[in-house]
Design a protein around this motif. Structure first.
Motif, mmCIF file in Angstrom:
data_model
loop_
_atom_site.group_PDB
_atom_site.id
_atom_site.type_symbol
_atom_site.label_atom_id
_atom_site.label_comp_id
_atom_site.label_asym_id
_atom_site.label_seq_id
_atom_site.Cartn_x
_atom_site.Cartn_y
_atom_site.Cartn_z
ATOM 1 N N PHE A 1 0.912 -1.202 0.091
ATOM 2 C CA PHE A 1 -0.116 -0.103 0.263
ATOM 3 C C PHE A 1 0.913 1.299 -0.053
ATOM 4 O O PHE A 1 0.465 2.020 -0.679
ATOM 5 C CB PHE A 1 -1.128 0.045 1.109
ATOM 6 C CG PHE A 1 -1.760 1.396 1.609
ATOM 7 C CD1 PHE A 1 -2.497 1.662 0.398
ATOM 8 C CD2 PHE A 1 -1.614 1.982 2.489
ATOM 9 C CE1 PHE A 1 -3.402 2.654 0.340
ATOM 10 C CE2 PHE A 1 -2.412 3.144 2.600
ATOM 11 C CZ PHE A 1 -3.413 3.812 1.692
ATOM 12 N N PHE B 1 2.270 1.699 -3.349
ATOM 13 C CA PHE B 1 1.181 2.062 -4.293
ATOM 14 C C PHE B 1 1.159 3.725 -4.181
ATOM 15 O O PHE B 1 0.957 4.534 -5.045
ATOM 16 C CB PHE B 1 0.000 1.379 -3.921
ATOM 17 C CG PHE B 1 -1.416 1.842 -4.774
ATOM 18 C CD1 PHE B 1 -1.129 2.063 -6.239
ATOM 19 C CD2 PHE B 1 -2.576 1.987 -4.185
ATOM 20 C CE1 PHE B 1 -2.196 2.164 -6.599
ATOM 21 C CE2 PHE B 1 -3.555 2.106 -4.780
ATOM 22 C CZ PHE B 1 -3.631 2.539 -6.200
ATOM 23 N N LYS B 2 0.785 4.019 -2.805
ATOM 24 C CA LYS B 2 0.753 5.522 -2.550
ATOM 25 C C LYS B 2 1.852 6.287 -3.138
ATOM 26 O O LYS B 2 1.837 7.458 -3.536
ATOM 27 C CB LYS B 2 0.568 5.479 -0.858
ATOM 28 C CG LYS B 2 -0.152 6.376 -0.535
ATOM 29 C CD LYS B 2 -0.488 6.310 0.758
ATOM 30 C CE LYS B 2 0.351 6.908 2.112
ATOM 31 N NZ LYS B 2 0.014 6.552 3.196
ATOM 32 N N MET C 1 1.611 6.872 -6.709
ATOM 33 C CA MET C 1 0.403 7.700 -7.082
ATOM 34 C C MET C 1 1.179 9.188 -6.865
ATOM 35 O O MET C 1 0.927 10.305 -7.679
ATOM 36 C CB MET C 1 -0.765 7.720 -6.315
ATOM 37 C CG MET C 1 -1.451 6.414 -6.612
ATOM 38 S SD MET C 1 -3.029 6.283 -5.874
ATOM 39 C CE MET C 1 -2.720 5.603 -4.461
ATOM 40 N N ARG C 2 1.754 9.494 -5.776
ATOM 41 C CA ARG C 2 2.334 10.914 -5.314
ATOM 42 C C ARG C 2 3.176 11.257 -6.278
ATOM 43 O O ARG C 2 3.203 12.479 -6.790
ATOM 44 C CB ARG C 2 2.800 10.683 -3.901
ATOM 45 C CG ARG C 2 1.741 10.568 -2.716
ATOM 46 C CD ARG C 2 1.338 11.643 -2.089
ATOM 47 N NE ARG C 2 0.235 11.545 -1.543
ATOM 48 C CZ ARG C 2 -0.058 11.047 -0.505
ATOM 49 N NH1 ARG C 2 0.607 10.795 0.639
ATOM 50 N NH2 ARG C 2 -1.407 11.030 0.073
ATOM 51 N N HIS D 1 1.596 12.158 -9.501
ATOM 52 C CA HIS D 1 0.904 13.477 -9.468
ATOM 53 C C HIS D 1 1.697 14.536 -9.347
ATOM 54 O O HIS D 1 1.547 15.529 -9.761
ATOM 55 C CB HIS D 1 -0.062 13.468 -8.099
ATOM 56 C CG HIS D 1 -0.973 14.518 -7.983
ATOM 57 N ND1 HIS D 1 -1.893 14.902 -8.764
ATOM 58 C CD2 HIS D 1 -1.000 15.665 -7.103
ATOM 59 C CE1 HIS D 1 -2.371 16.173 -8.479
ATOM 60 N NE2 HIS D 1 -1.831 16.501 -7.548
ATOM 61 N N VAL E 1 2.772 15.731 -12.775
ATOM 62 C CA VAL E 1 1.639 16.254 -13.460
ATOM 63 C C VAL E 1 1.584 17.818 -13.273
ATOM 64 O O VAL E 1 1.523 18.522 -13.651
ATOM 65 C CB VAL E 1 0.370 15.844 -13.261
ATOM 66 C CG1 VAL E 1 -0.821 16.590 -13.830
ATOM 67 C CG2 VAL E 1 0.626 14.189 -14.047
ATOM 68 N N GLU E 2 1.431 17.729 -11.947
ATOM 69 C CA GLU E 2 1.305 19.326 -11.369
ATOM 70 C C GLU E 2 2.725 20.310 -11.943
ATOM 71 O O GLU E 2 2.541 21.366 -12.309
ATOM 72 C CB GLU E 2 1.661 19.279 -9.812
ATOM 73 C CG GLU E 2 0.310 19.291 -9.099
ATOM 74 C CD GLU E 2 0.119 19.388 -7.701
ATOM 75 O OE1 GLU E 2 -0.661 19.443 -7.207
ATOM 76 O OE2 GLU E 2 1.436 19.100 -7.011
ATOM 77 N N LEU F 1 2.598 9.325 -18.165
ATOM 78 C CA LEU F 1 1.334 9.055 -17.207
ATOM 79 C C LEU F 1 0.502 7.699 -17.372
ATOM 80 O O LEU F 1 0.272 7.008 -16.624
ATOM 81 C CB LEU F 1 0.463 10.318 -17.330
ATOM 82 C CG LEU F 1 0.434 11.453 -16.372
ATOM 83 C CD1 LEU F 1 -0.766 12.310 -16.636
ATOM 84 C CD2 LEU F 1 0.589 11.042 -15.356
ATOM 85 N N GLU F 2 0.700 7.367 -18.900
ATOM 86 C CA GLU F 2 0.066 6.329 -19.143
ATOM 87 C C GLU F 2 1.012 5.176 -18.458
ATOM 88 O O GLU F 2 0.473 4.234 -17.731
ATOM 89 C CB GLU F 2 -0.092 6.183 -20.612
ATOM 90 C CG GLU F 2 -1.448 6.319 -21.162
ATOM 91 C CD GLU F 2 -1.511 6.624 -22.777
ATOM 92 O OE1 GLU F 2 -0.716 6.025 -23.471
ATOM 93 O OE2 GLU F 2 -2.182 7.453 -23.019
ATOM 94 N N SER G 1 0.348 4.951 -14.932
ATOM 95 C CA SER G 1 -0.885 4.470 -14.268
ATOM 96 C C SER G 1 -0.802 2.958 -14.460
ATOM 97 O O SER G 1 -1.446 2.098 -13.866
ATOM 98 C CB SER G 1 -2.077 5.065 -14.702
ATOM 99 O OG SER G 1 -2.381 4.680 -16.125
ATOM 100 N N GLU H 1 0.846 2.033 -11.374
ATOM 101 C CA GLU H 1 -0.012 1.960 -10.452
ATOM 102 C C GLU H 1 -1.050 0.962 -10.373
ATOM 103 O O GLU H 1 -1.406 0.229 -9.312
ATOM 104 C CB GLU H 1 -0.931 3.316 -10.385
ATOM 105 C CG GLU H 1 -0.005 4.426 -10.022
ATOM 106 C CD GLU H 1 -0.885 5.717 -10.352
ATOM 107 O OE1 GLU H 1 -1.998 5.738 -10.350
ATOM 108 O OE2 GLU H 1 -0.158 6.651 -10.469
ATOM 109 N N ASN H 2 -1.477 0.520 -11.468
ATOM 110 C CA ASN H 2 -2.614 -0.641 -11.413
ATOM 111 C C ASN H 2 -2.041 -2.137 -11.079
ATOM 112 O O ASN H 2 -2.716 -2.661 -10.561
ATOM 113 C CB ASN H 2 -2.925 -0.671 -13.020
ATOM 114 C CG ASN H 2 -4.029 0.335 -13.334
ATOM 115 O OD1 ASN H 2 -4.572 0.958 -12.421
ATOM 116 N ND2 ASN H 2 -4.351 0.619 -14.645
ATOM 117 N N ALA I 1 -1.882 -1.698 -7.486
ATOM 118 C CA ALA I 1 -3.321 -1.891 -6.737
ATOM 119 C C ALA I 1 -3.283 -3.424 -6.773
ATOM 120 O O ALA I 1 -4.035 -4.142 -5.730
ATOM 121 C CB ALA I 1 -4.126 -1.186 -7.600
ATOM 122 N N CYS J 1 -1.684 -5.261 -3.848
ATOM 123 C CA CYS J 1 -2.552 -4.975 -2.749
ATOM 124 C C CYS J 1 -3.713 -5.873 -2.572
ATOM 125 O O CYS J 1 -3.993 -6.537 -1.548
ATOM 126 C CB CYS J 1 -2.880 -3.455 -2.537
ATOM 127 S SG CYS J 1 -1.770 -2.397 -2.484
#
Lengths: 409, 382
Positions: A45, A48-49, A52-53, A56, A59-60, A102-103, A106, A109-110, A113, A116
C-alpha cells in the motif's frame, strides 16, 4: 440432529459442545494470527501510494510550467509569428510526452493496486481446511522477508519463484533499497542522497538524521583526501543547516580538520574507520523499513523469538529431550539462551509412549514403580501381552490390574 | 476483524485513483486542445488577429480553466480514501509486532545454519546451495549429503523402485527395530505385492522365502496373510486382499521412511524451523498483549527470566510433561517432584511436606476426604 432416546441427555450435549469448541478455538487462533499481518498489507500500500504521489507531482510540475510559459509568451512584445508557433508546438509535444509518461505511470499503479488486492485475497483465503498449506506459504513469505533484509537477493527471488508467491513478497520494494545499499558498500553516497530527497517530507516527519550522517561521511572523506578547503565549503553548505539540532556531532566532525585521518585520538579515529560505512548501511535499512511500515527486525527473528519463548521449558535442556522439540537441537538452544522460560498454570502431561496428551479422555495410569503412562498405551500393551505391561524406561514387568489411576487437575 | 470492510475500503481507494488519473488525462487533453486551437488561428490568414492577441487569449482561457485547481478536487477525494484505508489497516491489524522482541544478540550465523538445513530437508537443494553461497556459510553444505540420500530413495520409490529403500532399511535394521518401526517388513511387503502382481507366482514365493521368512517370529499374522495372497497371483485386485494394491501404501511408506530417516539423523520428523515459527505465530498475540501491559506498568520486558503468564499453544507443541502443583502452583522439578497420594490425587512434594507439618502427622487430601501420611505417598515419573 436427532438425539437417541437411550442416551442420557447430558452426555450428548457434552459431545456436541466439545465438537463445536475445538474448531472455534482454532478459528480464533487463526483470526489472532491474521492480525499479525500488518506489514503484509501495509508495504504494498505504501508503495502504491508512493507511485501515485510521484506521478501526481510530475503532472503538477509540468502543467504549471506550461501555463507559466504561455503567460510569459503572452507578455512578451517582441515575439514573431514563427517564434510563437514554434513555442506553442513545443508545448503541445511536451504535454503529449507527459501523457505518455502518465500512461506508463498508471500501468505501474494498476499493478501495485493488483498486488494490494492479491494480498487481501490471500488473507481471506486462510481457512481451517487449507491451513497447513497456508502456513507453509507463510513460512516461505517470512523466509523471503529474511533474505531481502539480509541482502540475499538471489535466494529471495529463487524462493519466491519456486513457491509462486511473487505477489506476496516485497522483492520490487527491496530492489530500490539494493541500489542504495550497493552504492554505500562501494562508498558512494549519491544514490542514498537521492533517496533522501525523494522521501524528504517523510524523513523529516520521523526526525531522521540519516541525511546528516551521509553528509558527515562525505565531509570525512574530503578530510581523508586532504581537501581541506573543499571540506570547509562543503560543511558550510551541507552541514551548517543541521547545526540547530545536531550541534555536538557537527562540532566533533569539524574537529577532524585539526586531527587529520591518521589521528590516534580514539574519539576521532573511529570517524575514519571503514565500519562507519557499515553503520550507514544499517541506518539506511532502518529508515527504509520505517518508511514502508515494516518491522525493523526480520519477521523470522520476531516469530522465532516468540516461538522459542513459548516452547522453552527446563525439560528442553535435558538429555532425553524428544527430537520433535526444536529445542532439542543445539542451534535452537543457542538462540533461546537469553529468552525467558514459558510458564504453565496447569499440568500438561504427555504420554512417554504415544506422545499423546493425557487428560480425562485418556487418563494417566501409575505403575508400581511410580512411572506414568497413558491408559491407551498401557491398555494396548496389556492386550498384546496377556495382561502384563512392561515399563519401557525401567524394564519393570507388572500386571495391568496393579496399575492405579492418578487424578491430576 | 472484517476483511470484507477492509477490501471495500481498498476498492474505494482504487476507484478514486482511477477517477483521479482519468481526470488528469482529461485536463491535459483540454490544455492541448486549447493550444492547438490557438495554433490553427495563427495559421489562418483570414483572421485579423496578430500572434500577441492570440497568445493573450490563450493565456486567459488557460487561467479561466484553472487546470491545477481542477485536479485538486479529485486529489482530495483520493487522499481521503487513502488515509481512511491506512487508518483501517492500523486499527484492524497489530501495527507493531516487534514490541515483544528482545534486543539480544540473535546470532545470524546460527539462524543461517538452521535455514540451510530447512531447505535441504525439504529437498530444495538448489535453493539451499544458492543460500549458503550468498550468506557465505559454506560449511553448512555438510547438512546436504544425508538429505540427498533420502531424496534419492524417495525419488526411486516415486517411480516404484524399492531397491534403494530396502538397502537403506537393511543397513539400518537394528536402529529401526530399536525405534519400534517395522519399516523393513513393510517395504518387503510392498515389493512382494509388486512381484505378485507383475511377475510369476514362483518368483513371489522365492522372494517370500528369502526376505519375508526372517520376520515370521515377530509378525506371524502378517506373513500368513501375505502367503494367502499367493493364491491370487496376477489377479490380486479381485481377491479379499485387493486393499494391498492401493497406492496409499506407497504414500504412507514414503512418509514413514522420511520420518525414520530423519529420526536416525537425530532430527525431528517435521522441520524444527517450521515448528518453531508456527509456535511463534500462535504465541505472539499473547506475548504482544503481555508486552503492552508490562510497558504500561513500567516493568522490564528485556530482563525477565520467565514469562509471567502462560502462553497457550496447541497440543502439537506439547513435547514435555509439565506438572503444576494444584496447591502451590509451582512447576514440578527434580527437587520438588510430583507425589501420588493413596487417594490418587497428585501434589508436589513441598505441598505435601507443608500439609503434613514437616511429615509429622497425617493430613487430609485437599481434593477428597481421604487421609494420608507422607510414607504412603509415592514419587511419580512422567
Amino acid at each position: 440432529m436427532e438425539v437417541e432416546p437411550s442416551l442420557p441427555n447430558g452426555d450428548s450435549a457434552a459431545t456436541v459442545t466439545t465438537a463445536a469448541s475445538v474448531p472455534s478455538s482454532r478459528m480464533n487462533n487463526l483470526a489472532e494470527s491474521l492480525k499479525l499481518e500488518h506489514q503484509f498489507l501495509k508495504v504494498p500500500f505504501e508503495h502504491f501510494k508512493k507511485s501515485m504521489r510521484a506521478n501526481h507531482r510530475i503532472v503538477e510540475k509540468e502543467m504549471s510550467t506550461v501555463i507559466s510559459s504561455v503567460a510569459e509568451a503572452a507578455n512578451r512584445d517582441d515575439m514573431s509569428k514563427e517564434e510563437a508557433v514554434h513555442h506553442l508546438t513545443n508545448l503541445v509535444s511536451r504535454l503529449q510526452g507527459l501523457k505518455r509518461k502518465l500512461e506508463e505511470g498508471s500501468k505501474a499503479e494498476n499493478l501495485q493496486a493488483q498486488r494490494c488486492r492479491a494480498r487481501l485475497n490471500h488473507l481471506e483465503a486462510a481457512e481451517a481446511e487449507n491451513l497447513s498449506e497456508w502456513n507453509n506459504t507463510r513460512l516461505r513469505r517470512i523466509l523471503v522477508d529474511y533474505m531481502l533484509r539480509l541482502s540475499y537477493y538471489d535466494t529471495a527471488v529463487k524462493l519466491a519463484d519456486c513457491s509462486n508467491i511473487q505477489d506476496l513478497v516485497d522483492i520490487d520494494v527491496f530492489h530500490e533499497a539494493k541500489k542504495v545499499i550497493d552504492a554505500l558498500q562501494n562508498r558512494e553516497v549519491a544514490p542514498a542522497l537521492a533517496w533522501c530527497a525523494d522521501n524528504k517530507s517523510k524523513l523529516k516527519k520521523s526526525k531522521s538524521k540519516f541525511e546528516f550522517q551521509l553528509r558527515l561521511q562525505e565531509f570525512i572523506e574530503l578530510v581523508r583526501a586532504d581537501n581541506h578547503l573543499q571540506a570547509i565549503t562543503y560543511a558550510r553548505k551541507y552541514l551548517a543547516p543541521w547545526g540547530a539540532t545536531h550541534m555536538k556531532e557537527l562540532q566533533r566532525v569539524m574537529a577532524t580538520l585539526a586531527f587529520k585521518s591518521n589521528t590516534e585520538c580514539p574519539k576521532y579515529k573511529v570517524l575514519f574507520e571503514s565500519k562507519q560505512w557499515d553503520y550507514l548501511v544499517e541506518l539506511f535499512k532502518q529508515e527504509f523499513c520505517r518508511l514502508y511500515g515494516m518491522t525493523l527486525e526480520p519477521l523470522l527473528s520476531i516469530f522465532l523469538q516468540a516461538g522459542l519463548s513459548a516452547l522453552k521449558t527446563p525439560f528442553c535442556f535435558e538429555e532425553d529431550c524428544t527430537k520433535e522439540d526444536p529445542l532439542s537441537q543445539e542451534s535452537f538452544r543457542k538462540l533461546a539462551m537469553q529468552l525467558p522460560f514459558s510458564k504453565q498454570h496447569h499440568s500438561k502431561l504427555v504420554c512417554y509412549i504415544t506422545k499423546e496428551l493425557m487428560d480425562t479422555e485418556n487418563p494417566p495410569l501409575v505403575l508400581p514403580n511410580g512411572y506414568v503412562y497413558s491408559t491407551k498405551a498401557l491398555e494396548e500393551m496389556a492386550k498384546k501381552n496377556d495382561g502384563t505391561v512392561t515399563c519401557p524406561r525401567t524394564g519393570l514387568v507388572c500386571n495391568y490390574s496393579e496399575l492405579v489411576k492418578a487424578f491430576i487437575s | 476483524m472484517e476483511l470484507s470492510t477492509i477490501k471495500d475500503a481498498f476498492d474505494r481507494v482504487a476507484k478514486k485513483q482511477r477517477l483521479s488519473s482519468s481526470k488528469t488525462q482529461e485536463v491535459i487533453d483540454q490544455i492541448i486542445r486549447e493550444i492547438e486551437q490557438a495554433l490553427v488561428k495563427m495559421h489562418d490568414p483570414t483572421l485579423p488577429m496578430d500572434q500577441k492577441s492570440i497568445l493573450t487569449e490563450l493565456n486567459n482561457k488557460l487561467n479561466e480553466m484553472g487546470p491545477v485547481n481542477q485536479l485538486e478536487g479529485s486529489q482530495k477525494e483520493l487522499n481521503v480514501a487513502l488515509s481512511k484505508y491506512a487508518k483501517l489497516l492500523d486499527k484492524s491489524f497489530n501495527p507493531d509486532i516487534s514490541k515483544a522482541y528482545r534486543n539480544i544478540d540473535f546470532d545470524i550465523h546460527t539462524i543461517n545454519q538452521i535455514i540451510a538445513c530447512h531447505f535441504y530437508r525439504l529437498g530444495l537443494f538448489d535453493l539451499g546451495d544458492c543460500f549458503i553461497y550468498e550468506a557465505k556459510e559454506p560449511e553448512a553444505i555438510t547438512q546436504k549429503t544425508p538429505f540427498l540420500e533420502m531424496y534419492k530413495i524417495l525419488e526411486a520409490m516415486g517411480s516404484r523402485n524399492l531397491e534403494p529403500a530396502l538397502n537403506w532399511a537393511s543397513a539400518n535394521r537394528d536402529c529401526l527395530i530399536q525405534n519400534g518401526s517395522s519399516l523393513e517388513l513393510k517395504l518387503h511387503r510392498l515389493q512382494f505385492v509388486e512381484i505378485l502382481q507383475n511377475g510369476s507366482r514362483s518368483d513371489a514365493l522365492k522372494y517370500a522365502r528369502t526376505y519375508l521368512a526372517p520376520f515370521a517370529p515377530l509378525h506371524l499374522a502378517e506373513i500368513q496373510k501375505l502367503m494367502a495372497c499367493l493364491l491370487w497371483a496376477g489377479r490380486l485386485n479381485s481377491s479379499p486382499y485387493s486393499e494391498l494394491l492401493s497406492p496409499i501404501h506407497w504414500e504412507k511408506l514414503s512418509e514413514e521412511l522420511t520420518e525414520q530417516f530423519c529420526s536416525l539423523l537425530g532430527q525431528s520428523s517435521e522441520s524444527p524451523l517450521s515448528v518453531a515459527i508456527s509456535a511463534g505465530v500462535q504465541g505472539l498475540p499473547t506475548l504482544l498483549k503481555l508486552a503492552n501491559v508490562m510497558a504500561a506498568k513500567k516493568q522490564d520486558w528485556q530482563a525477565m527470566k520467565q514469562l509471567p503468564v502462560p502462553v497457550d499453544l496447541g497440543r502439537e507443541f506439547q513435547f514435555h510433561s509439565i506438572f503444576v502443583c494444584p496447591v502451590s502452583r509451582d512447576q514440578g522439578s527434580e527437587e520438588n517432584p510430583p507425589m501420588l497420594m493413596p487417594c490418587g490425587h497428585v501434589l508436589c512434594k513441598q505441598s505435601i511436606v507443608k500439609l503434613s507439618k514437616s511429615s509429622t502427622r497425617t493430613f487430609k487430601c485437599p481434593y477428597c476426604p481421604l487421609e494420608a501420611t507422607v510414607a504412603q505417598c509415592r514419587q511419580l515419573h512422567f
